[in-house]
Design an enzyme around this catalytic site. Structure first.
Site, PDB file in Angstrom:
ATOM      1  N   ASP A  39       0.814  -1.216   0.000  1.00 57.65           N
ATOM      2  CA  ASP A  39       0.000   0.000   0.000  1.00 57.65           C
ATOM      3  C   ASP A  39       0.852   1.273   0.000  1.00 57.65           C
ATOM      4  OD1 ASP A  39       1.023  -0.335   2.480  1.00 57.65           O
ATOM      5  OD2 ASP A  39      -0.874  -0.113   3.558  1.00 57.65           O
ATOM      6  N   HIS A 243      24.794   4.851 -17.665  1.00 60.36           N
ATOM      7  CA  HIS A 243      23.746   5.144 -16.682  1.00 60.36           C
ATOM      8  C   HIS A 243      23.952   4.302 -15.422  1.00 60.36           C
ATOM      9  CE1 HIS A 243      20.831   7.008 -19.867  1.00 60.36           C
ATOM     10  NE2 HIS A 243      21.852   7.774 -19.575  1.00 60.36           N
ATOM     11  N   ASP A 260      26.864  12.645 -12.845  1.00 58.24           N
ATOM     12  CA  ASP A 260      25.843  13.163 -13.762  1.00 58.24           C
ATOM     13  C   ASP A 260      24.585  13.319 -12.924  1.00 58.24           C
ATOM     14  OD1 ASP A 260      23.958  13.672 -15.726  1.00 58.24           O
ATOM     15  OD2 ASP A 260      24.625  12.066 -17.078  1.00 58.24           O
ATOM     16  N   ASP A 271      20.690  19.350 -16.022  1.00 56.88           N
ATOM     17  CA  ASP A 271      21.370  18.092 -16.374  1.00 56.88           C
ATOM     18  C   ASP A 271      22.851  18.401 -16.572  1.00 56.88           C
ATOM     19  OD1 ASP A 271      22.125  15.640 -17.346  1.00 56.88           O
ATOM     20  OD2 ASP A 271      20.945  15.731 -19.190  1.00 56.88           O
ATOM     21  N   HIS A 350      27.086   7.569 -27.590  1.00 56.41           N
ATOM     22  CA  HIS A 350      25.789   8.252 -27.433  1.00 56.41           C
ATOM     23  C   HIS A 350      25.779   9.550 -28.220  1.00 56.41           C
ATOM     24  CE1 HIS A 350      27.576  11.082 -24.507  1.00 56.41           C
ATOM     25  NE2 HIS A 350      28.092  10.043 -23.865  1.00 56.41           N
ATOM     26  N   HIS A 354      20.653  16.693 -26.130  1.00 54.98           N
ATOM     27  CA  HIS A 354      19.198  16.502 -26.255  1.00 54.98           C
ATOM     28  C   HIS A 354      18.512  17.760 -25.769  1.00 54.98           C
ATOM     29  CE1 HIS A 354      19.298  15.782 -21.874  1.00 54.98           C
ATOM     30  NE2 HIS A 354      20.320  14.971 -22.112  1.00 54.98           N
ATOM     31  N   HIS A 361      14.988  14.625 -20.892  1.00 51.28           N
ATOM     32  CA  HIS A 361      15.083  14.412 -22.339  1.00 51.28           C
ATOM     33  C   HIS A 361      13.811  15.018 -22.901  1.00 51.28           C
ATOM     34  CE1 HIS A 361      17.972  10.774 -21.697  1.00 51.28           C
ATOM     35  NE2 HIS A 361      18.525  11.935 -21.435  1.00 51.28           N
ATOM     36  N   GLU A 384      27.050  17.180 -24.356  1.00 53.07           N
ATOM     37  CA  GLU A 384      27.600  16.220 -23.409  1.00 53.07           C
ATOM     38  C   GLU A 384      28.512  15.171 -24.045  1.00 53.07           C
ATOM     39  OE1 GLU A 384      24.630  13.396 -21.846  1.00 53.07           O
ATOM     40  OE2 GLU A 384      23.122  14.742 -22.672  1.00 53.07           O
ATOM     41  N   TYR A 388      34.669   6.758 -23.151  1.00 52.14           N
ATOM     42  CA  TYR A 388      34.515   5.615 -22.248  1.00 52.14           C
ATOM     43  C   TYR A 388      35.453   4.530 -22.758  1.00 52.14           C
ATOM     44  CZ  TYR A 388      30.513   8.637 -21.837  1.00 52.14           C
ATOM     45  OH  TYR A 388      29.734   9.764 -21.718  1.00 52.14           O
ATOM     46  N   ARG A 405      32.857  12.309 -18.929  1.00 54.09           N
ATOM     47  CA  ARG A 405      31.818  13.055 -19.654  1.00 54.09           C
ATOM     48  C   ARG A 405      31.781  14.458 -19.060  1.00 54.09           C
ATOM     49  NH1 ARG A 405      28.196   9.570 -19.355  1.00 54.09           N
ATOM     50  NH2 ARG A 405      26.845  10.198 -17.640  1.00 54.09           N
ATOM     51  N   GLU A 407      29.160  17.783 -19.325  1.00 56.17           N
ATOM     52  CA  GLU A 407      27.825  18.111 -19.847  1.00 56.17           C
ATOM     53  C   GLU A 407      27.360  19.454 -19.313  1.00 56.17           C
ATOM     54  OE1 GLU A 407      24.716  15.392 -18.588  1.00 56.17           O
ATOM     55  OE2 GLU A 407      23.426  16.042 -20.238  1.00 56.17           O
TER      56      GLU A 407
HETATM   57  N1  GLY Z   1      21.506  12.360 -17.373  1.00 60.68           N
HETATM   58  C1  GLY Z   1      20.972  11.826 -18.533  1.00 60.68           C
HETATM   59  C2  GLY Z   1      21.584  12.419 -19.714  1.00 60.68           C
HETATM   60  O1  GLY Z   1      22.600  13.065 -19.601  1.00 60.68           O
HETATM   61  O2  GLY Z   1      21.077  12.334 -20.789  1.00 60.68           O
HETATM   62 MN    MN Z   2      21.947  14.809 -20.731  1.00 63.39          MN
HETATM   63 MN    MN Z   3      23.280  14.020 -17.818  1.00 65.20          MN
END
Ligand code: GLY
Ligand code: MN
Ligand code: MN
Length: 443
Positions: A39, A243, A260, A271, A350, A354, A361, A384, A388, A405, A407
């Site tokens: 619940d 991720h 991140d 982000d 990647h 975005h 996103h 970003e 890797y 990374r 970003e």
């Molecule tokens: N944190 C998710 C991305 O960078 O797209």
């Molecule tokens: Mn992002």
């Molecule tokens: Mn991110």
């Protein structure tokens, strides 16, 4: 509490109603709570379309925009007031609150949705909805269409055109208005402060989740509803998992730490990713790779001015990274050929960014016809790039297992860009000065 003045939501709905015309009806569900166990529920967040059009956060809500109907243009179906339930699970606006505080011209309890929607849709030409997002609503709407089409000894009153609300609303959500940009500036400022705090707090021997705690403490202390996505803190080879959210390894001396994380403030997301040395000093190979990612990011950000487009920023990023990987001896061959064969994808798999907004996103078309959509003032996107490097025997030993990374969140302005996350340090000198400088919570 709504994020903006009610007049702002009213003007957003008015724009949608103009597009609908008097013969169109659009239906937007807020979604349902989901059970976590027995619940207890997962935290609920209303659908971003309903938040954009009303700011109203309650589950189960259905927003109907019907400019040509006597009950419209704004009709809300909401949970009923219920003193016993409200004692357990919190206050409800109810029908009266929906009208007084949330901009509804008419409001009804959810139990009325079937019959009322049938009346509202009777005689309309176009029904805008998003089939597949809410199966119970889909079934109800399809039943209504069937009944309106099959009326005995009367002509069909069913809408003849079925369209997707994403095509109606998401191009509008793509261009951020001044009040949205202000909200995003605040979300980005909090997020920059949180990353800076995590750098100051970092030392080898801490678990990754300790830095997650610092980040999310700063978010919450500033009133963020939640992280805008699951916080990623990856040390050492964990930084090569895009991720990674376990966040439960111990940070080692000599690791790079990739964080991140973004705050959601007043329904808008930030982000940011930063990568820094756990002990405050980059090794030579870490420094070479980090500088390469930073240069790729700077080249891409410069292309976010009006007229650029996401494919160009991605192509520029790939070129810079591929050239750098060749220079460092990680890739062998000719840059053009390595781009053509997508050899870089082993190290950079990647996209370069975005859209960003109410969703991390965010929605909005990436194409204008068949071409990449050119950036316009009011677009907000992430940039970003990352690298890797697998921990594999064919990779030169000093580079194995390094993940990086960087970003930032970038607003396209009339004559260039504004980096909404500029307050978050990223130069090698700034990071080396900050990491391990010490941090303690102040409440
Ligand atoms: N944190 C998710 C991305 O960078 O797209
Ligand atoms: Mn992002
Ligand atoms: Mn991110």
């Amino acid at each position: 509490m709504s994020t903006f003045d009610p007049a702002i939501y009213a003007s957003r709905r008015a724009r949608v109603c103009e597009l609908l015309g008097s013969s169109g009806v659009a239906v937007f569900p807020a979604g349902h709570e989901t059970i976590r166990s027995h619940d207890t529920e997962h935290p609920f967040r209303a659908s971003s379309d309903v938040l954009y059009l009303t700011g109203f956060e309650e589950p189960e809500t259905i927003l109907v925009l019907a400019p040509g109907h006597e009950l419209g243009p704004t009709i809300l179906f909401v949970r009923p007031r219920d003193p016993e339930k409200e004692t357990w699970t919190g206050r409800r606006a109810g029908v009266e609150g929906a009208k007084a505080r949330w901009g509804a011209d008419s409001a009804f309890e959810l139990s009325e949705v079937g019959a009322r929607l049938e009346a509202i849709l009777s005689g309309a030409e176009t029904l805008w909805t998003r089939l597949g997002s809410d199966p119970a609503l889909d079934a109800s709407l399809l039943g209504i269409l069937e009944r309106l089409r099959n009326r005995k000894r009367q002509p069909s009153a069913a809408p003849t055109v079925l369209r997707d609300t994403r095509d109606l609303l998401h191009p509008l959500r793509l261009i951020k208005a001044p009040e949205e940009i202000d909200a995003m500036r605040r979300a980005c400022a909090i997020t920059a402060e949180a990353h800076t705090a995590a750098m100051q707090a970092c030392r080898p021997g801490l678990p990754e989740y300790a830095l997650q705690a610092v980040i999310e403490f700063v978010f919450k202390r500033h009133g963020a509803a939640a992280p805008s996505y699951n916080t990623i803190v990856g040390a050492g080879v964990n930084a090569t998992i895009l991720h990674y959210i376990e966040n439960n390894a111990v940070i080692q001396d000599g690791d790079l730490v990739l964080i991140d994380a973004g705050a959601e403030l007043h329904h808008y997301a930030a982000d940011i990713t930063r990568t820094f040395p756990a002990n405050g000093r980059f090794t030579g190979p870490q420094r070479d790779l980090y500088q390469l990612v930073l240069e790729a990011e700077e080249a891409a950000i410069a292309m976010c001015a009006p007229g650029g487009h996401w494919k160009a920023t991605h192509d520029a990023t790939i070129r810079r990274l591929t050239q750098g990987l060749v220079d460092l001896g990680i890739l062998q061959g000719e840059v053009d050929g390595l781009i053509e064969s997508e050899a870089f994808k082993r190290f950079y798999m990647h996209g370069t960014g975005h859209w960003l907004g109410i969703d991390v996103h965010d929605v909005g078309p990436y194409f204008a016809g068949q071409e990449p959509r050119p950036f316009e003032p009011g677009h907000v996107q992430t940039i970003e790039p990352g690298l890797y490097i697998p921990d594999a025997e064919d990779i030169p030993a000093p580079f194995r297992g390094i993940g990086i990374r960087v970003e930032d969140d970038v607003l396209t302005t009339a004559d260039g860009v504004e980096i909404l996350t500029a307050a978050c340090p990223k130069s090698i000198e700034a990071l080396e000065a900050l990491v391990g400088a010490g941090w303690s919570a102040s409440i």
